[in-house]
Design a protein around this motif. Sequence first.
Motif, PDB file in Angstrom:
ATOM      1  N   GLN A   1       0.824  -1.204   0.000  1.00 24.11           N
ATOM      2  CA  GLN A   1       0.000   0.000   0.000  1.00 24.11           C
ATOM      3  C   GLN A   1       0.858   1.255   0.000  1.00 24.11           C
ATOM      4  O   GLN A   1       0.653   2.160  -0.813  1.00 24.11           O
ATOM      5  CB  GLN A   1      -0.811  -0.027   1.302  1.00 24.11           C
TER       6      GLN A   1
ATOM      7  N   GLU B   1       1.060  -6.955  -7.446  1.00 24.87           N
ATOM      8  CA  GLU B   1       0.257  -6.265  -6.439  1.00 24.87           C
ATOM      9  C   GLU B   1       0.354  -4.750  -6.607  1.00 24.87           C
ATOM     10  O   GLU B   1      -0.614  -4.029  -6.415  1.00 24.87           O
ATOM     11  CB  GLU B   1       0.738  -6.613  -5.022  1.00 24.87           C
TER      12      GLU B   1
ATOM     13  N   PRO C   1      -1.628  -2.737 -10.303  1.00 26.87           N
ATOM     14  CA  PRO C   1      -3.026  -2.319 -10.296  1.00 26.87           C
ATOM     15  C   PRO C   1      -3.305  -1.195  -9.299  1.00 26.87           C
ATOM     16  O   PRO C   1      -4.107  -0.301  -9.554  1.00 26.87           O
ATOM     17  CB  PRO C   1      -3.788  -3.579  -9.880  1.00 26.87           C
ATOM     18  N   ARG C   2      -2.615  -1.236  -8.154  1.00 30.98           N
ATOM     19  CA  ARG C   2      -2.840  -0.233  -7.119  1.00 30.98           C
ATOM     20  C   ARG C   2      -2.371   1.147  -7.589  1.00 30.98           C
ATOM     21  O   ARG C   2      -3.081   2.144  -7.452  1.00 30.98           O
ATOM     22  CB  ARG C   2      -2.065  -0.637  -5.858  1.00 30.98           C
TER      23      ARG C   2
ATOM     24  N   VAL D   1      -4.801   2.586 -10.157  1.00 32.98           N
ATOM     25  CA  VAL D   1      -6.013   3.192  -9.582  1.00 32.98           C
ATOM     26  C   VAL D   1      -5.676   4.576  -9.020  1.00 32.98           C
ATOM     27  O   VAL D   1      -6.389   5.553  -9.258  1.00 32.98           O
ATOM     28  CB  VAL D   1      -6.627   2.297  -8.473  1.00 32.98           C
TER      29      VAL D   1
ATOM     30  N   GLU E   1      -5.309   6.924 -11.770  1.00 31.40           N
ATOM     31  CA  GLU E   1      -6.452   6.914 -12.697  1.00 31.40           C
ATOM     32  C   GLU E   1      -6.016   6.614 -14.128  1.00 31.40           C
ATOM     33  O   GLU E   1      -6.411   7.290 -15.078  1.00 31.40           O
ATOM     34  CB  GLU E   1      -7.232   8.237 -12.618  1.00 31.40           C
TER      35      GLU E   1
ATOM     36  N   GLU F   1      -2.089   5.533   7.627  1.00 30.71           N
ATOM     37  CA  GLU F   1      -3.179   5.158   6.728  1.00 30.71           C
ATOM     38  C   GLU F   1      -2.694   4.324   5.533  1.00 30.71           C
ATOM     39  O   GLU F   1      -3.407   3.475   5.016  1.00 30.71           O
ATOM     40  CB  GLU F   1      -3.813   6.484   6.231  1.00 30.71           C
TER      41      GLU F   1
ATOM     42  N   ARG G   1      -1.405  -0.115   6.256  1.00 31.05           N
ATOM     43  CA  ARG G   1      -2.266  -1.035   6.996  1.00 31.05           C
ATOM     44  C   ARG G   1      -2.040  -2.502   6.623  1.00 31.05           C
ATOM     45  O   ARG G   1      -2.744  -3.382   7.064  1.00 31.05           O
ATOM     46  CB  ARG G   1      -3.716  -0.597   6.894  1.00 31.05           C
ATOM     47  N   VAL G   2      -1.048  -2.709   5.759  1.00 30.05           N
ATOM     48  CA  VAL G   2      -0.578  -4.078   5.554  1.00 30.05           C
ATOM     49  C   VAL G   2       0.937  -4.013   5.436  1.00 30.05           C
ATOM     50  O   VAL G   2       1.476  -3.150   4.747  1.00 30.05           O
ATOM     51  CB  VAL G   2      -1.217  -4.737   4.298  1.00 30.05           C
ATOM     52  N   VAL G   3       1.637  -4.839   6.199  1.00 32.42           N
ATOM     53  CA  VAL G   3       3.105  -4.872   6.106  1.00 32.42           C
ATOM     54  C   VAL G   3       3.592  -6.312   6.072  1.00 32.42           C
ATOM     55  O   VAL G   3       2.957  -7.218   6.619  1.00 32.42           O
ATOM     56  CB  VAL G   3       3.803  -4.159   7.304  1.00 32.42           C
ATOM     57  N   VAL G   4       4.730  -6.496   5.418  1.00 27.78           N
ATOM     58  CA  VAL G   4       5.394  -7.797   5.430  1.00 27.78           C
ATOM     59  C   VAL G   4       6.208  -7.855   6.711  1.00 27.78           C
ATOM     60  O   VAL G   4       7.055  -6.996   6.953  1.00 27.78           O
ATOM     61  CB  VAL G   4       6.308  -7.959   4.200  1.00 27.78           C
ATOM     62  N   THR G   5       5.931  -8.843   7.559  1.00 28.29           N
ATOM     63  CA  THR G   5       6.666  -8.919   8.827  1.00 28.29           C
ATOM     64  C   THR G   5       7.801  -9.928   8.746  1.00 28.29           C
ATOM     65  O   THR G   5       8.723  -9.888   9.541  1.00 28.29           O
ATOM     66  CB  THR G   5       5.730  -9.303   9.984  1.00 28.29           C
TER      67      THR G   5
ATOM     68  N   ILE H   1       5.203 -13.418   5.160  1.00 26.19           N
ATOM     69  CA  ILE H   1       4.234 -13.384   6.245  1.00 26.19           C
ATOM     70  C   ILE H   1       3.811 -11.920   6.358  1.00 26.19           C
ATOM     71  O   ILE H   1       4.667 -11.028   6.418  1.00 26.19           O
ATOM     72  CB  ILE H   1       4.861 -13.824   7.594  1.00 26.19           C
TER      73      ILE H   1
ATOM     74  N   GLU I   1       1.091  -8.844   8.044  1.00 25.07           N
ATOM     75  CA  GLU I   1       0.106  -8.465   9.058  1.00 25.07           C
ATOM     76  C   GLU I   1      -0.653  -7.256   8.568  1.00 25.07           C
ATOM     77  O   GLU I   1      -0.082  -6.377   7.917  1.00 25.07           O
ATOM     78  CB  GLU I   1       0.802  -8.157  10.386  1.00 25.07           C
TER      79      GLU I   1
ATOM     80  N   ARG J   1     -10.747   1.885 -19.483  1.00 29.86           N
ATOM     81  CA  ARG J   1      -9.398   2.457 -19.438  1.00 29.86           C
ATOM     82  C   ARG J   1      -8.457   1.762 -20.402  1.00 29.86           C
ATOM     83  O   ARG J   1      -7.364   2.241 -20.658  1.00 29.86           O
ATOM     84  CB  ARG J   1      -8.864   2.402 -18.012  1.00 29.86           C
TER      85      ARG J   1
END
Lengths: 321, 247
Positions: free
Chosen positions: A67, A95, A98-99, A102, A105, A176, A179-183, B163, B165, B208
């Motif tokens: 993100q 991943e 596409p992000r 968007v 645009e 913000e 909100r997703v992380v590789v740990t 992995i 979270e 698009r």
Amino acid sequence: MTTAVYIEHRAGSIKRASLEAITAARGIADRVVGLCIGTADTQTLRTYGVHEIVAIEHAMLTRYSSQAVAEAIAQYVRSAAVGALFLGATAQGKELGPRVAVLLETAYLPDCVALSKEADKLVAVRPLFAGKIRATVEPLTERVVVSLRPNMFTARPAETPTEPTQTTFSPELSQEHCRVVVTDVVRNEGKLDVLEADIVVSGGRGLKGPEHFALIEQLAAVLGGAVGASRAVVDAGWRPHSEQVGQTGKTVSPNLYLACGISGAVQHLAGMSSSKVIAAINKDKDAPIFKVADYGIVGDVFEVIPKLIEQVKQLKQSTAS
Amino acid sequence: MNILVCVSYVPDTAAKIGATPDGSALQLQGVKYILNPYDEFAIEEALLQREKHGGRVVALTVGDAAATEILRTALAMGADAAAIVTDTTLDSYGVAVQIAEYARAMNADLVLLGRQSIDHDSFQMASTVGALLGMPSISVVSKLDIEGTRVRAERDVEGGKEILEAELPIVISVQKGINNPRYPKLPDIMKAKSKPIETLQAQSVPARSRHIRYEVPQQKRANIILGDSDADIAEFVRLLHEEAKVI
């Protein structure tokens, strides 16, 4: 036109898929910008003819977050006169692409296998229906995000190395965006991955039991390749799912795909038909795998593979000396 | 937990698919359509998460009215409700917009999808929907644990696994290995026939990207098939080394 390429690297060492993307970008753009999170191997980027290296720096990027990285790339592209963004269609690239599209645009052209210009506009070819159709797709937006299927574009250094300018870009990121992380990343140490290997040697039901996969492992070892497997043997628990090639497994396009004791069901072909060279060993001369193979041996894997291992060893010795 | 599971109606893997001679259109006559194989894992995961956390599972598809068939499968497996957005003209981005709108309207905590649909094979839906909703997303997940609003997932990457979270709400695409999809039993199939399926009109979304040509790739394989004699095996090695130059 300026094309930015997202440089995927691990501790500075650049992934081949990114070098392929740089090479492809050089073919269609006047100027290529290498976008790195942190610092990648500058010398390689110079050799590959990158005109500008942009290091994206932010405290929130120390742990990988798709993100946050997508947000950072989008902010950079917006701030610069960049017409296209290229990424390798790797686990990460698939991943991010596409992000970013968007956020910007723009059109996203996924997993492309060829690029060209038609009426001065970038168009791409991408496989549909597991490669049964090749579709030419055009973006309908001014900017475009393109991901390139690994091993479909050759990574080639530039004729003359560049002296890239080096800049730093500091995106604005907040919690913000993370909100997703590789740990953690668990590596299959000492094991080549079917997605990254130049040669994949796969075994199927013709091996008759998990204990006989030692033959496949030995053959893969002498060829310097990775071990792959058909769905049947993964479902039977002989091999891990990470090795499965085909639909519900991985799609690979190595230089050589060698199928041993695999009949070549359409689900399997879906995962390997874009390989540069396909070879097969199967005792059934009517096995569908032979229809898509460049080279084949009709014979028993238990007799053919040991002989093949010996011959490849001899070849390696004679070419080494 | 409000769970939205997205399913797609795709040509069977074994279907013969062609293109018109001028390349302007696909030839799909007589093709059998099925529930996208990866979506079975998404439906199963939705049901497993509901068993653990309670809540409701809604199955959604965007496409031709005939796709209602796969919504019946989802209902028979155990989904509480289903909806179809009828449209056959949207590009992938446009489909993502419909999914995102529906997820927003139902206040979804978890959006599940298969890792790819086997028609366009583009692996983009989870990230696109996630970005549209301003939610995190994780693609190609082979293990998923949710505790409260904390999400822990594993996904395959080149040479190993990551992995991750994250927090709810989230968009997740799943792959084989995450679970074993159940087979609906006959009474469930019968019951599914009376469950409601909501039909919605698609909102118009400008495309698009556009497919301008289709072609069937020409096989340019050498197709040299040998026997198993020592001489043939030597020739096989020579071909790979000298002709193909791959070993």
